[in-house]
Design an enzyme around this catalytic site. Sequence first.
Site, PDB file in Angstrom:
ATOM      1  CE  LYS A 206      66.772  22.041  37.179  1.00 34.41           C
ATOM      2  NZ  LYS A 206      67.346  23.300  37.652  1.00 34.41           N
ATOM      3  CG  HIS A 225      67.991  31.253  37.351  1.00 35.34           C
ATOM      4  ND1 HIS A 225      68.776  30.730  38.356  1.00 35.34           N
ATOM      5  CD2 HIS A 225      66.776  30.667  37.488  1.00 35.34           C
ATOM      6  CE1 HIS A 225      68.081  29.865  39.060  1.00 35.34           C
ATOM      7  NE2 HIS A 225      66.848  29.803  38.567  1.00 35.34           N
ATOM      8  CG  ASP A 227      62.603  29.988  38.602  1.00 37.23           C
ATOM      9  OD1 ASP A 227      63.813  29.877  38.317  1.00 37.23           O
ATOM     10  OD2 ASP A 227      62.114  29.512  39.650  1.00 37.23           O
ATOM     11  CG  HIS A 281      66.232  32.323  42.213  1.00 37.94           C
ATOM     12  ND1 HIS A 281      65.332  32.874  41.331  1.00 37.94           N
ATOM     13  CD2 HIS A 281      66.249  30.988  41.929  1.00 37.94           C
ATOM     14  CE1 HIS A 281      64.816  31.928  40.561  1.00 37.94           C
ATOM     15  NE2 HIS A 281      65.368  30.786  40.892  1.00 37.94           N
TER      16      HIS A 281
END
Length: 339
Positions: A206, A225, A227, A281
């Site tokens: 990404k 969020h 991961d 994070h």
Amino acid sequence: MAAVRVQSLAGSGVTSIPAEFVRPLHERPSAIGNDGPSDHRLPLIDLANLDVSGHLCEKTVSEIGSAAQQWGLFQIVNHGISEELIQRLQGVGKEFFEIPQEEKEKYANNAAAGVLEGYGTKLAHNIDGKLEWIDYFFHILWPPSKRDFKTWPNHPPTYREVNDEYGRAILGVVNKLLSALSISLGVQECALKEAVGGEDLEMEMKINYYPPCPQPELALGVEPHTDMSVLTLLVSNEVPGLQVHNNGRWVTVDYVPNAITVHIGDQLEVLSNGKYKSVLHRSLVSKDKVRMSWPIFCAPPVDKVIGPMKELINEDNPPLYNAKSYAEFKHRKINKLKQ
Ligand SMILES: O=C(O)CCC(=O)C(=O)O
Ligand SMILES: [Fe+2]
């Protein structure tokens, strides 16, 4: 209707941000508890001596294990990937975002229809309909058989070869980390790698592009969020912005030249039965600088069933998570269903 890109919005010279980007008070970067002093240094781990003639160094293994338990995030240096390769990776990503907007749109993804590969901007699917100050590019990097070059940038022409070289190098680092994390759990060195699919482990690239934001104090680049991955390995340009949640406060991750930031993802928390923490994070944006970051998400193949490792389960340590395929986990996470 074509999505409005944050890069175009920022480039139009707006001096205040549209209401959808204004976060509620408690989410703003300066909210109480959100700007605590960064008195705690995030773990910075030197991998120079991790692997000496095939033997993993006990001290480094224990540093990695502790960081994975206490923070769920750490930075690594002397990881074996040259500064020159990281710069080339960043160079080709930056060049892509600098091509004219209509050229970038040829790569537009269709996230609403579940087609995530390509160029995108997040759609509002959080409860209060808020947007993030970010555009991105997303594609599968590994294994080579799953690459779809139609979804990769054709510009600059070296994009493919640089990403291929970086992907191979990152895989080497991922393998070493999975070995160290296995040993630190007290299981066989190869156990985690096998549990996440062995050679079928997938990596997704990404590129995050955060344009300058006229009101950075009201916005977020990426909202809080964890991961979904096993591990995420990220490099960024020199503009800080990533923050991790630790002991009730947000701690800014410093920019350390040539360091790679390693996140423990949800799959590793499950496999370790909660010993390693999937790190919460978020990222902040800058008033006058472009921030860019390149996370690589390492994930099991979708049909791989992931649950707490059997070696870690006994009468005193019951499983804390349900086992399920990675596809099922993703479906539940995206739709905010109970795992
Ligand atoms: O830009 C960053 O440093 C973090 C981005 C992130 O968390 C993500 O893309 O999942
Ligand atoms: Fe993330």
